[in-house]
Design a protein around this motif. Structure first.
Motif, mmCIF file in Angstrom:
data_model
loop_
_atom_site.group_PDB
_atom_site.id
_atom_site.type_symbol
_atom_site.label_atom_id
_atom_site.label_comp_id
_atom_site.label_asym_id
_atom_site.label_seq_id
_atom_site.Cartn_x
_atom_site.Cartn_y
_atom_site.Cartn_z
ATOM 1 N N ARG A 32 5.039 -0.733 -26.277
ATOM 2 C CA ARG A 32 5.241 0.081 -26.440
ATOM 3 C C ARG A 32 5.358 -0.069 -28.143
ATOM 4 N NH1 ARG A 32 8.856 0.226 -22.484
ATOM 5 N NH2 ARG A 32 10.719 0.428 -23.994
ATOM 6 N N PHE A 33 5.353 -0.976 -29.043
ATOM 7 C CA PHE A 33 5.447 -0.487 -30.499
ATOM 8 C C PHE A 33 4.463 -0.742 -30.685
ATOM 9 C CE2 PHE A 33 5.250 -3.408 -34.616
ATOM 10 C CZ PHE A 33 5.433 -1.978 -34.923
ATOM 11 N N TRP A 34 3.477 -1.770 -30.734
ATOM 12 C CA TRP A 34 1.671 -2.424 -30.667
ATOM 13 C C TRP A 34 0.774 -0.608 -30.741
ATOM 14 C CZ3 TRP A 34 2.969 -5.726 -34.325
ATOM 15 C CH2 TRP A 34 3.463 -6.589 -34.106
ATOM 16 N N LEU A 35 1.204 -0.293 -29.740
ATOM 17 C CA LEU A 35 0.197 0.680 -29.312
ATOM 18 C C LEU A 35 0.551 1.515 -29.805
ATOM 19 C CD1 LEU A 35 -1.777 2.182 -27.628
ATOM 20 C CD2 LEU A 35 0.016 3.316 -25.717
ATOM 21 N N LYS A 36 1.821 2.452 -30.010
ATOM 22 C CA LYS A 36 2.301 3.690 -31.753
ATOM 23 C C LYS A 36 1.467 2.535 -32.855
ATOM 24 C CE LYS A 36 6.241 4.467 -31.093
ATOM 25 N NZ LYS A 36 7.426 4.695 -30.494
ATOM 26 N N LEU A 37 1.806 2.301 -33.195
ATOM 27 C CA LEU A 37 1.766 0.743 -34.077
ATOM 28 C C LEU A 37 -0.463 1.835 -34.226
ATOM 29 C CD1 LEU A 37 1.682 -0.172 -37.070
ATOM 30 C CD2 LEU A 37 1.311 -2.275 -35.959
ATOM 31 N N GLY A 38 -0.946 1.052 -33.629
ATOM 32 C CA GLY A 38 -2.398 1.681 -33.530
ATOM 33 C C GLY A 38 -3.218 2.961 -33.946
ATOM 34 N N PHE A 39 -2.251 3.920 -33.995
ATOM 35 C CA PHE A 39 -2.070 5.045 -33.560
ATOM 36 C C PHE A 39 -1.579 5.742 -35.078
ATOM 37 C CE2 PHE A 39 -2.803 5.441 -28.962
ATOM 38 C CZ PHE A 39 -3.935 6.350 -29.017
ATOM 39 N N MET A 40 -1.214 4.817 -35.742
ATOM 40 C CA MET A 40 -0.560 5.127 -37.372
ATOM 41 C C MET A 40 -0.702 4.498 -38.078
ATOM 42 S SD MET A 40 3.602 4.739 -35.980
ATOM 43 C CE MET A 40 4.675 2.741 -36.724
ATOM 44 N N SER A 41 -1.034 3.500 -37.929
ATOM 45 C CA SER A 41 -1.890 2.724 -38.700
ATOM 46 C C SER A 41 -2.566 2.885 -40.129
ATOM 47 C CB SER A 41 -2.562 1.256 -37.919
ATOM 48 O OG SER A 41 -3.211 1.008 -36.978
ATOM 49 N N PHE B 241 -11.841 3.292 -30.264
ATOM 50 C CA PHE B 241 -12.540 4.777 -29.658
ATOM 51 C C PHE B 241 -12.415 5.669 -30.657
ATOM 52 C CE2 PHE B 241 -10.371 2.230 -26.027
ATOM 53 C CZ PHE B 241 -11.499 1.922 -25.567
ATOM 54 N N ILE B 242 -11.709 6.249 -31.453
ATOM 55 C CA ILE B 242 -10.949 7.555 -32.119
ATOM 56 C C ILE B 242 -12.275 7.132 -33.342
ATOM 57 C CG2 ILE B 242 -10.688 8.140 -34.733
ATOM 58 C CD1 ILE B 242 -7.622 8.004 -33.508
ATOM 59 N N LEU B 243 -13.100 5.806 -33.570
ATOM 60 C CA LEU B 243 -13.846 5.837 -34.339
ATOM 61 C C LEU B 243 -15.819 5.956 -33.269
ATOM 62 C CD1 LEU B 243 -15.441 5.434 -37.896
ATOM 63 C CD2 LEU B 243 -15.685 2.552 -36.439
ATOM 64 N N GLN C 237 -25.639 7.199 -44.901
ATOM 65 C CA GLN C 237 -25.227 7.581 -43.875
ATOM 66 C C GLN C 237 -23.725 6.101 -43.871
ATOM 67 O OE1 GLN C 237 -28.237 6.266 -41.887
ATOM 68 N NE2 GLN C 237 -28.639 9.161 -40.528
ATOM 69 N N MET C 238 -24.251 4.835 -44.949
ATOM 70 C CA MET C 238 -23.349 4.247 -45.447
ATOM 71 C C MET C 238 -21.883 4.096 -45.775
ATOM 72 S SD MET C 238 -23.026 0.671 -44.783
ATOM 73 C CE MET C 238 -21.409 -0.488 -44.794
ATOM 74 N N LEU C 239 -22.079 5.681 -46.761
ATOM 75 C CA LEU C 239 -21.091 6.161 -47.273
ATOM 76 C C LEU C 239 -20.032 7.603 -46.577
ATOM 77 C CD1 LEU C 239 -22.838 7.007 -50.589
ATOM 78 C CD2 LEU C 239 -20.632 5.683 -50.090
ATOM 79 N N ASP C 240 -21.465 7.861 -45.684
ATOM 80 C CA ASP C 240 -20.329 8.488 -44.794
ATOM 81 C C ASP C 240 -19.799 8.036 -43.574
ATOM 82 O OD1 ASP C 240 -21.484 11.145 -45.346
ATOM 83 O OD2 ASP C 240 -22.951 11.718 -44.020
ATOM 84 N N GLY C 241 -20.286 7.192 -43.364
ATOM 85 C CA GLY C 241 -19.358 5.494 -42.430
ATOM 86 C C GLY C 241 -18.204 4.737 -43.616
ATOM 87 N N LEU C 242 -18.405 4.848 -44.284
ATOM 88 C CA LEU C 242 -16.904 4.505 -45.299
ATOM 89 C C LEU C 242 -16.297 5.246 -45.082
ATOM 90 C CD1 LEU C 242 -15.103 2.190 -46.465
ATOM 91 C CD2 LEU C 242 -16.544 2.984 -49.072
ATOM 92 N N ALA C 243 -16.369 7.000 -45.637
ATOM 93 C CA ALA C 243 -15.994 8.485 -44.778
ATOM 94 C C ALA C 243 -14.679 7.655 -43.560
ATOM 95 C CB ALA C 243 -16.185 9.179 -45.543
ATOM 96 N N LEU C 244 -15.242 7.576 -42.754
ATOM 97 C CA LEU C 244 -15.362 7.556 -41.487
ATOM 98 C C LEU C 244 -13.662 6.985 -40.820
ATOM 99 C CD1 LEU C 244 -17.989 8.838 -39.274
ATOM 100 C CD2 LEU C 244 -16.330 10.379 -40.351
ATOM 101 N N GLY C 245 -14.058 5.600 -41.999
ATOM 102 C CA GLY C 245 -13.311 4.393 -41.887
ATOM 103 C C GLY C 245 -12.102 4.878 -42.462
ATOM 104 N N GLU C 246 -12.498 5.284 -43.637
ATOM 105 C CA GLU C 246 -11.025 5.106 -44.122
ATOM 106 C C GLU C 246 -9.976 6.834 -43.485
ATOM 107 O OE1 GLU C 246 -12.518 5.570 -48.234
ATOM 108 O OE2 GLU C 246 -12.312 4.192 -48.942
ATOM 109 N N THR C 247 -10.903 7.101 -43.316
ATOM 110 C CA THR C 247 -10.305 8.531 -42.718
ATOM 111 C C THR C 247 -9.671 8.852 -41.285
ATOM 112 O OG1 THR C 247 -11.982 9.576 -42.085
ATOM 113 C CG2 THR C 247 -10.794 10.659 -43.869
ATOM 114 N N THR C 248 -9.780 7.177 -40.040
ATOM 115 C CA THR C 248 -9.357 6.716 -38.733
ATOM 116 C C THR C 248 -8.090 5.549 -38.351
ATOM 117 O OG1 THR C 248 -10.507 5.649 -39.276
ATOM 118 C CG2 THR C 248 -11.319 7.138 -37.940
#
Length: 438
Positions: A10-19, A91-93, A283-294
Motif C-alpha cells: 500500500r505504501f509503495w503504491l501510494k508513493l508512486g502517485f505522490m513522488s 500510465f499518467i505520462l 517537442q523535446m522541451l514539451d516532453g521535459l515539461a510533461l516529465g517534470e509535472t508528473t
C-alpha cells in the motif's frame, strides 16, 4: 514490528502517485514516511542505502525504493517497490502523451502543478534540514557540502565527478587524520538512535554476501529479460530494426545516467532529435515539461521520447506510440533492478566497515550540497518563472504557498500526503479563479 507485505504494498503504491519533486523530493518523502513516521528503517540504515544508490547510474530515488523494498521483503519486495515507484507515472505520462498529440496542452493541469511545486520545494527544504542535521557532523562535512554546492551550482561540475571528489577527500582525510575508534558513549548513542526501528545497521538480512550460484542465476535472468521483448518484436513486429534500435538506445542511456536525468538528456536529445528524427527540439522541451509535472523520476521523460519515436516512425500511430513508451520504460529501468538486486546483498556486508563508512559519510555530505542545489534550482524556477531574479518578477502566490507549506509541514506537522492533495486543489482553484477573472 516488521510491516506485512500488504502494508508495504500500500505504501509503495501510494508513493508512486505522490513522488513529485525529482530525486530530492522523492527521497525526502521516503525519509519522512519510512524513517520518521512508520519507523520501518533507521536513519543510519536509510543513509547507508542511499549512499550506495547515489553511486549507481539511473534514478537514485527509484533504486532506493527498490533497495528498501528488498530489505523488507526480499526480491519480491524490491520488485514491487521499484515497479510501483514508476508504474503510476507510466500510465499518467501515456495519457498525457496521447492527449499531447491529439488535443494539445492542458492548461488546467498546469494550474494543479502550480500548487504542487511550491509544496514540493517546502518538502525538499525541510528534508535538507533534517538530513543535514544528521549527516554534517564535523567542519570537514560542512566544507564538503559547501564545496559540492558551489561545484554543481556555479561551476556546473557533473554530479559523478563530485561524488568521486568527495570519496577522494574522504580517503585523504582518513589517511592524514585517522579517526579514533568510537568510544563506548558514542556507540551507546548510536545504538539508542536506532531503538524502535525494524531495520537498523545491526539487522542481519538473509541472503547477504557473495554467492556464485546466485550471481549466475541473476545474470542469466537479466539476460533473458533483456532478450525476451526483442524476441517478441522479431516474431510479431512489422519493423524489427526500429524496435532493436530503440531497445539498444535506451539501454545505453540507462547505463550512462550518472547524476540524474539532466545529465543524460542532452545525449538523448542529440540522438533522438538530430539523428533519428523522432521528434523536434520543441517537442523535446514539451516532453521535459510533461516529465517534470508528473510523479515519478524525471528520467521518465525518456518514455515520452520513446512514444514520439513509435508515433513518428509508424506514421502517427497512437498504438505504436504507446508500445514505444512501454518498451522505453522497460529498457530504461531494467538495469536499475539488476544493480540493486545483484549489488544490495553485497553492499549490506559493508555497513560496519569503518573505512567505507568514513568515505560514505563524506559522500553523504556532498549529497547535502547537491540537494541544496536542487532546492535553489527548483525554488528559483517556482518563484521567478520568467527567469529574472528581481522583486518585480517574483511570483507572489507561489511564495505565499511555499511559506504556508513550510509552516503547515514543520510547525503543525500536517500529513505530507494530505498536504500534497491540498496543494493540488489549491493550485487548481487558483487557476480557475484567475481564468474567470481574466
Amino acid at each position: 514490528m516488521k510491516p506485512t507485505f500488504a502494508e508495504a504494498l500500500r505504501f509503495w503504491l501510494k508513493l508512486g502517485f505522490m513522488s513529485f519533486g525529482g530525486p530530492a523530493g522523492q527521497i525526502a518523502i521516503m525519509h519522512t514516511v519510512l524513517v520518521e513516521q512508520k519507523r520501518w528503517i533507521s536513519d543510519a540504515k536509510f543513509l547507508h542505502a542511499l549512499n550506495y544508490c547515489m553511486l549507481l547510474p539511473g534514478p537514485e530515488a527509484q533504486q532506493l525504493a527498490t533497495y528498501i523494498g528488498w530489505l523488507l521483503h526480499g526480491t519480491r519486495g524490491g520488485l514491487v517497490a521499484g515497479i510501483l515507484f514508476v508504474l503510476p507515472s507510466v500510465f499518467i505520462l501515456l495519457a498525457l502523451s496521447l492527449l499531447y498529440v491529439t488535443v494539445g496542452t492542458l492548461p488546467a493541469l498546469q494550474g494543479v502543478f502550480m500548487g504542487l511545486k511550491p509544496a514540493v520545494v517546502a518538502i525538499i527544504l525541510l528534508a535538507l534540514v533534517k538530513i543535514g542535521q544528521k549527516s554534517l557532523l564535523s567542519p570537514l562535512h560542512y566544507a564538503v557540502a559547501g564545496a559540492s554546492f558551489v561545484g554543481i551550482f556555479f561551476l556546473n561540475i557533473p554530479f559523478p565527478l563530485l561524488i568521486i571528489g568527495a570519496a577522494g577527500v574522504a580517503l585523504v582525510a582518513r589517511r592524514l587524520f585517522p579517526v579514533p575508534a568510537a568510544t563506548a558513549a558514542v556507540q551507546a548513542r548510536a545504538a539508542q538512535a536506532e531503538e524502535g526501528y525494524f531495520l537498523t545497521t545491526r539487522t542481519v538480512v538473509p541472503g547477504t554476501g557473495f554467492s556464485g550460484p546466485r550471481l549466475l542465476r541473476q545474470a542469466v535472468a537479466a539476460g533473458v529479460l533483456w532478450v525476451l521483448p526483442l524476441g517478441l518484436f522479431r516474431l510479431f513486429a512489422s519493423d524489427f530494426g526500429f524496435w532493436r534500435g530503440l531497445s539498444v538506445f535506451f539501454t545505453q542511456a540507462a547505463l550512462v545516467t550518472f547524476g540524474g536525468a539532466y545529465a543524460v538528456l542532452p545525449y538523448v536529445a542529440q540522438v533522438s532529435v538530430a539523428k533519428l528524427h523522432w521528434l523536434t527540439q520543441g517537442q523535446m522541451l514539451d516532453g521535459l515539461a510533461l516529465g517534470e509535472t508528473t510523479p515519478g523520476p524525471l528520467i521518465m521523460v525518456l518514455a515520452f521520447v520513446g512514444f514520439m519515436g513509435g508515433y513518428t516512425h509508424f506514421g502517427g500511430s497512437l498504438a505504436f506510440g504507446a508500445l514505444g513508451l512501454l518498451s522505453t520504460t522497460y529498457y530504461t529501468f531494467l538495469p536499475c533492478f539488476v544493480f540493486i538486486l545483484v549489488g544490495a546483498p553485497l553492499i549490506e556486508r559493508t555497513q560496519h566497515n569503518a573505512s567505507l563508512k568514513a568515505v560514505l559519510s563524506i559522500i553523504t555530505a556532498a549529497v547535502v550540497g547537491v540537494v541544496l542545489n536542487l532546492a535553489v534550482y527548483l525554488g528559483r524556477a517556482v518563484l521567478f518563472p520568467a527567469g529574472h531574479l528581481s522583486v518585480a518578477q517574483l511570483h507572489g502566490p507561489s511564495l505565499a504557498w511555499l511559506l504556508v507549506s513550510v509552516v503547515a509541514l514543520y510547525r503543525f506537522k500536517v500529513n505530507m500526503i494530505r498536504w500534497i492533495g491540498v496543494s493540488a486543489a489549491a493550485g487548481l482553484l487558483y487557476y480557475l479563479v484567475a481564468a474567470y477573472v481574466g
